[in-house]
Design an enzyme around this catalytic site. Structure first.
Site, mmCIF file in Angstrom:
data_model
loop_
_atom_site.group_PDB
_atom_site.id
_atom_site.type_symbol
_atom_site.label_atom_id
_atom_site.label_comp_id
_atom_site.label_asym_id
_atom_site.label_seq_id
_atom_site.Cartn_x
_atom_site.Cartn_y
_atom_site.Cartn_z
ATOM 1 N N GLU A 157 -4.498 -15.924 23.928
ATOM 2 C CA GLU A 157 -5.099 -14.978 23.061
ATOM 3 C C GLU A 157 -5.618 -13.519 23.443
ATOM 4 O O GLU A 157 -6.820 -13.296 23.309
ATOM 5 C CB GLU A 157 -6.066 -15.506 22.012
ATOM 6 C CG GLU A 157 -5.411 -16.599 21.190
ATOM 7 C CD GLU A 157 -6.356 -17.403 20.142
ATOM 8 O OE1 GLU A 157 -7.432 -16.988 20.298
ATOM 9 O OE2 GLU A 157 -5.788 -18.149 19.343
ATOM 10 N N GLU A 267 1.625 -24.543 18.556
ATOM 11 C CA GLU A 267 0.582 -24.858 17.587
ATOM 12 C C GLU A 267 0.996 -24.499 16.115
ATOM 13 O O GLU A 267 0.409 -23.889 15.324
ATOM 14 C CB GLU A 267 -0.765 -23.935 17.757
ATOM 15 C CG GLU A 267 -1.162 -24.079 19.136
ATOM 16 C CD GLU A 267 -2.439 -23.221 19.348
ATOM 17 O OE1 GLU A 267 -3.136 -22.994 18.344
ATOM 18 O OE2 GLU A 267 -2.821 -22.858 20.518
HETATM 19 C C1 XIL Z 1 -8.955 -25.023 17.451
HETATM 20 C C2 XIL Z 1 -9.103 -26.558 17.269
HETATM 21 O O1 XIL Z 1 -7.941 -26.908 16.257
HETATM 22 C C3 XIL Z 1 -10.339 -26.734 16.318
HETATM 23 O O2 XIL Z 1 -10.289 -28.160 16.369
HETATM 24 C C4 XIL Z 1 -11.466 -26.222 17.106
HETATM 25 O O3 XIL Z 1 -12.546 -26.170 16.415
HETATM 26 C C5 XIL Z 1 -11.190 -24.557 17.265
HETATM 27 O O4 XIL Z 1 -9.817 -24.554 18.065
HETATM 28 N N1 XIL Z 1 -5.596 -21.187 18.476
HETATM 29 C C6 XIL Z 1 -5.670 -21.922 19.490
HETATM 30 C C7 XIL Z 1 -6.263 -23.410 19.456
HETATM 31 O O5 XIL Z 1 -5.201 -21.715 20.611
HETATM 32 O O6 XIL Z 1 -7.153 -23.702 20.566
HETATM 33 C C8 XIL Z 1 -7.194 -23.210 18.377
HETATM 34 O O7 XIL Z 1 -7.809 -24.817 18.248
HETATM 35 C C9 XIL Z 1 -6.532 -22.945 16.974
HETATM 36 C C10 XIL Z 1 -6.170 -21.312 17.341
#
Ligand code: XIL
Length: 356
Positions: A157, A267
């Site tokens: 990101e 994800e």
């Molecule tokens: C999220 C997790 O799912 C949560 O449990 C935590 O509180 C915050 O992070 N993009 C990413 C992930 O790369 O690491 C994030 O994960 C969601 C968005």
């Protein structure tokens, strides 16, 4: 809607195409049902939080270590999942080395200070801390689990074209504030030095299909690829029932692959605000269409290596907390029963075969 252990294995259905992964948490491995579900249906895991810098970094140990350039880590939870994965033959995506979120401010501060207004350390200091962090994490993991970890999210990101930030970089990122855009190539150079043979280095981002953001990412990755510093693009895949148009996802996958990069969906979840039959049927259609698209591209020869769901069941999905409303976005419900979306995803490899 059947119990997870009566349903055919999802990852086996995809075994000629790509690994099917899930984001997991260490507590799931202590739960017999979660363990069985994960082992039956997934061939890859990502730790949802416990390999992020805020979880690995140990400030007390860092202060005690007395080295202004070298942070100390605590790998207890990460190691537990790595050794479970190695024991049962699961593959692991490492998430994540450099990210503005979930990295404590003190990592960037002079003298590792945790005062909210502590001055940030110099560029040279942060470059050394970054190199040492990446070296220490990768060396630790690769000492025992080099064959288990197949991909590293080196940077996550870094681009945000929606917020009028200069150069499409996230101005509020402390990586950006301390190193400028160089933090990206510096991270990849370090990761190249400490990776094990066969492991791939990834840039990972959300909304990576949006044309403006996609083009900014493509420009950066092209330069990295020209220097042989990167192997793949991770497309997070947090989506909704009516957004985005999968044609944009397909176009983006083709462009990233066109740079000579592998692509992983890292994800995946599709926000679905209701558990009712109608909305769950819409979710199933949407997942079916998405996997049909991925399979078509893969069978055309595009290097899609794994697709990871962000969570295991609707009950453990991050979306409920994040959206402050109910979400039922995954393939298993809170009782660990398969949902229509599971059936839709499971059916796609055979359907694609008929089209071959
Ligand atoms: C999220 C997790 O799912 C949560 O449990 C935590 O509180 C915050 O992070 N993009 C990413 C992930 O790369 O690491 C994030 O994960 C969601 C968005």
């Amino acid at each position: 809607m059947i119990a997870f252990d009566k349903a055919p294995s999802l990852c086996r259905a995809y075994s000629r195409d790509f690994w099917i992964g899930a984001a997991v948490n260490p507590w799931m491995l202590q739960d017999a049902e979660y363990r069985a579900l994960i082992l039956r249906h997934f061939s890859s895991v990502t730790l949802e939080n416990d390999m992020k810098p805020e979880r690995l970094l140990d400030r007390k140990a860092t202060l005690a270590g007395g080295d202004p350039l070298r942070a100390q880590m605590n790998f207890t939870l990460a190691d537990r999942v790595l050794s479970f994965a190695a024991e049962y033959g699961l593959k692991v995506r490492f998430h994540v080395l450099c990210w503005h979120n979930q990295t404590p401010r003190w990592f960037f501060a002079e003298n590792w200070s945790d005062a909210p207004d502590a001055p940030l350390a110099s560029r040279e200091t942060i470059l050394s801390r970054q190199e040492n962090y990446i070296r220490d994490v990768m060396t630790h993991v690769n000492q025992r689990w080099a064959d288990t970890v197949y991909a590293w999210d080196v940077v996550n990101e870094a681009f945000e074209p929606d917020q009028n930030e200069p150069g499409l970089y996230r101005a509020r990122s402390l990586w950006y504030q301390t190193l400028g855009p160089d933090f990206i190539p510096a991270a990849f150079r370090a990761a190249r030095r400490y990776q094990a043979p066969g492991q791939q280095l990834y840039y990972n981002d959300y909304n990576a299909f949006q044309p403006e953001k996609r083009d900014a990412i493509l420009a950066a990755l092209k330069t990295l690829k020209a220097k042989s510093l990167i192997d793949g693009m991770g497309m997070q895949g947090h989506m909704n029932l009516d957004w985005p148009d999968f044609a944009l996802c397909e176009e983006a996958i083709r462009r990233y692959a066109g740079l000579g990069l592998s692509v992983q969906v890292t994800e995946l979840d599709i926000h679905c605000p209701g558990a009712d039959a109608e909305r769950q049927a819409a979710l199933a259609d949407r997942y079916g269409a998405y996997f049909a698209m991925l399979l078509r591209l893969h069978r055309e020869g595009l290097p899609i290596g794994s697709v990871t769901f962000w969570g295991v069941t609707d009950r453990d999905s991050w979306l409920t907390g994040f959206r402050r409303e109910g979400s039922y976005p995954l393939l298993f419900d809170g009782e660990k029963h398969t949902k229509p979306a599971f059936d839709a995803v499971l059916a796609q490899p055979d359907k694609a075969l008929l089209k071959d």
